[in-house]
Design an enzyme around this catalytic site. Sequence first.
Site, short mmCIF file in Angstrom:
data_model
loop_
_atom_site.label_atom_id
_atom_site.label_comp_id
_atom_site.label_asym_id
_atom_site.label_seq_id
_atom_site.Cartn_x
_atom_site.Cartn_y
_atom_site.Cartn_z
N TYR A 1 90.00 121.05 28.35
CA TYR A 1 90.95 121.19 27.24
C TYR A 1 90.85 122.58 26.63
O TYR A 1 89.75 123.11 26.40
CB TYR A 1 90.67 120.14 26.16
CG TYR A 1 91.11 118.75 26.53
CD1 TYR A 1 92.46 118.46 26.71
CD2 TYR A 1 90.19 117.73 26.69
CE1 TYR A 1 92.88 117.18 27.04
CE2 TYR A 1 90.59 116.44 27.02
CZ TYR A 1 91.94 116.18 27.19
OH TYR A 1 92.35 114.91 27.52
N LYS B 1 65.99 101.20 11.50
CA LYS B 1 67.37 101.17 11.01
C LYS B 1 68.31 101.84 12.02
O LYS B 1 67.87 102.42 13.01
CB LYS B 1 67.46 101.86 9.65
CG LYS B 1 67.07 103.34 9.68
CD LYS B 1 67.12 103.94 8.30
CE LYS B 1 66.74 105.43 8.35
NZ LYS B 1 66.86 106.07 7.03
#
Length: 356
Positions: free
Chosen positions: A253, A34
Amino acid sequence: MNFPQAIIDASALRHNLQRVRELAPRSQIMAVVKADGYGHGLTRVADVLVAADAFAVARLEEATALRQAGHRCPVVLLGGISDKEQLQLAAAHRLTLVVHEFAQLDLLERVRITSPLPVWVKADTGMHRLGFPPQVVAKAIARLRCCPAVASVVGLMSHLASADESEDFLTPIQLQTFEGIAAPGLLRSMANSAAVMVYPYAHFDWVRPGLMLYGASPFAHGTGAAVGLKSVMTLQTRLIAIHHLRPGDSIGYGATWVCPEAMTVGVAALGYGDGYPRHAVSGTPVLVNGRPVPLVGRVSMDMITLDLRTQPKAKVGDPVIAWGPNLPVEEVARHATTIPYELLCQVTGRVPRTME
């Protein structure tokens, strides 16, 4: 190539499947593929794991993709179906359903399909996510056996909530509950990757390995290599810039990391837009030319910055590895306060996968 790519090691996948067989020699294997094969590529992974006895997926689209790719073994839809259209599509692709609640059972009794389907019944033994309460499982099985849309009731399954926890009190309780459910003539399935490794008495007729097939450990402080698994995915990129900075210069940042001395840093083409964890902290290891260097500053969408003080000869174009055989994804996950499942599954679609 100066941009990230994920190299998928086919031989490692096959090795890990064989490792499951060694650990659970009397059980059949339902390989869990999955979430796009845990981020490795659904059909790509299934093509390699053809020796598995069945595949398990979460979504109907995944199951139909396996059929369209030519896979004819049982494909088990773990979440089952929720409406008439899904049921008809499942029948058209000869899928095996998991039935875990009465709404699904009602649908199977109400809708007529030309090709009845085999089903597994799921019991809730303590995780309280999906499954019939133990006291009504026998009733559900009886109704399914009388249902024209059901070809056969294959087996009874449940899911373990904490087999991967170091202080696991719940698994023995769940197993006791599971074994107490009357289901004569049905096959049984309980074991996920963690239980395959440490609970041999939970193997029953079918095991359902997921993460371990991809070479990672489900345990918080372990690695796949420690239990004989091989890493399947290598997430790699290259250095795209080198900077020589002064003491006090800040990086990235928020200016959260400040150079303690004159130093060289490298910028690699990899960021959270590729699936690298944004919350990886400064100090998270990354390999440059095969040697570990620390991440410094915040992870950007497309780039990370690396401390190259131990790699003075590093240059633009040099290889960078975020995780792989020599840098376990489990270690990166610990630095990012997450789990290897998430890191593997969140590698984004813009990162090309290449099977080797």
